[in-house]
Design a protein around this motif. Structure first.
Motif, short mmCIF file in Angstrom:
data_model
loop_
_atom_site.label_atom_id
_atom_site.label_comp_id
_atom_site.label_asym_id
_atom_site.label_seq_id
_atom_site.Cartn_x
_atom_site.Cartn_y
_atom_site.Cartn_z
N MET A 96 -11.96 22.44 -15.96
CA MET A 96 -10.78 21.93 -16.23
C MET A 96 -10.67 19.96 -16.38
N ASP A 140 -8.87 18.18 -20.95
CA ASP A 140 -8.10 19.52 -21.60
C ASP A 140 -6.68 19.23 -20.97
N TYR A 141 -5.89 17.87 -19.77
CA TYR A 141 -5.08 18.04 -19.69
C TYR A 141 -5.04 16.49 -19.56
N SER A 145 -1.31 19.44 -22.09
CA SER A 145 -2.00 20.17 -22.24
C SER A 145 -2.30 19.49 -23.40
N ARG A 146 -3.29 18.92 -23.54
CA ARG A 146 -4.56 18.11 -24.42
C ARG A 146 -3.73 19.20 -26.16
N LYS A 147 -3.33 21.00 -25.46
CA LYS A 147 -3.68 21.66 -26.98
C LYS A 147 -2.20 21.39 -27.39
#
Length: 334
Positions: free
Chosen positions: A1, A81-82, A167-169
């Protein structure tokens, strides 16, 4: 992560090292720090450059374009990712990333609100004045988050970006970016783009961030001639989202808007304002006659003595009284 920490800097030569070192000293190692010098005209860039002794730090220099553009630039350059945001005069607790990693793994959260300290910087010392913590909550779905939105609003947790990890998503899926046309409440607009799409979120009580209050360096003491127009841009966007996503918060949010209108009036008397008294009256008259302001007052149940008073004076076009209140508020309160 991997965590990406995005840090816009502008004329922060005297204190930017504090924030940078708070990331370098993190107990969790998988991170990148993206520093964007937003056209500083002091020695900020060189101070940052000297501190790039760690390959995880990347420094970029852009023409002065404001915090929204700088943060968007950082988002485009990041690959974590974050995502976290760090203001140039603030700093993180050194175990912040390690704590966030554990919470994300435990709850699979897409958004985490964390508490912060409010520090006072005085005489070259950082003094913790307040721990802004509220009860821990785990939101299992978007409806849970929506149902607690008023609570988050009242504790001012919904506003900033620096007390959250994202969250990058989610950011990429919904192409969430800062609104570059405004330099006021841009954090809130960014967050309102995200809240309706979050399924798993939580509040943790640990204070992981230090928000530093410096004497004579607040947005409330710096004059912005476009503040009222930017306030309206922010309100128009956010109220559209709130009406659709969380209508029970409309009245509370509209009350906050009226409060900010009065702050705009107060700001006309800031020390760095170049306006003459006649121009100040003209600005106040412009706000009083604004159709949006009058419609919000008419449709809102005003809360608090100040809002009720300001609302009545606006509806009755009491320019002189509003002028006097704004002047007195600035000279005696701010």
């Amino acid at each position: 992560m991997k965590f990406s920490i995005i840090m816009p800097v502008y004329n922060a030569e005297n204190y930017v090292d504090k924030g940078i070192m708070s990331i370098v000293n993190q107990t969790y190692n998988n991170w990148e720090l993206i520093i964007i010098d937003d056209g500083s005209n002091d020695n900020t860039y060189n101070v940052c450059k000297k501190m790039i002794f760690d390959p995880r730090i990347r420094l970029f220099r852009i023409n002065n374009s404001g915090p929204s553009y700088a943060r968007n630039y950082g988002l485009d350059k990041s690959d974590g990712d974050y995502i976290l945001f760090l203001d140039s005069d603030d700093y993180f607790e050194i175990n912040a990333l390690n704590i966030l990693k554990g919470e994300i793994e435990k709850n699979n959260s897409e958004l985490i609100f964390f508490a912060n300290y409010t520090d006072k910087y005085k005489n070259n010392n950082y003094i913790i004045e307040k721990n802004n913590s509220i009860k821990e909550v785990v939101y299992k779905n978007n409806n849970d988050l929506k149902n607690d939105f008023i609570n988050l609003f009242q504790y001012s947790y919904i506003y900033p970006v620096w007390n959250k990890v994202y969250s990058r998503k989610i950011i990429d899926k919904y192409n969430v970016r800062f609104l570059e046309s405004i330099k006021f409440a841009e954090d809130l607009v960014f967050n309102m783009k995200i809240y309706p799409h979050i399924e798993k979120a939580q509040i943790i009580k640990e204070a992981l961030y230090h928000y530093v209050s410096r004497e004579n360096e607040s947005i409330t003491t710096s004059f912005n001639i476009n503040r009222f127009e930017q306030l309206n841009t922010m309100y128009n966007y956010c109220i559209t989202v709130i009406k659709k996503w969380c209508p029970k918060a409309i009245n509370l949010f509209s009350n906050n808007y009226i409060l900010e209108v009065s702050v705009c009036m107060n700001s006309l008397f800031n020390k760095d304002s170049i306006l003459k008294n006649k121009e100040r009256r003209t600005f106040i008259k412009h706000m009083v006659n604004d159709k949006r302001v009058r419609a919000v007052i008419k449709e809102t149940t005003l809360i608090g003595k100040r809002n009720i008073l300001i609302g009545k004076l606006i509806m009755f076009h009491q320019i002189d009284l509003l002028y006097m209140i704004a002047k007195l508020s600035r000279t005696s309160f701010r």
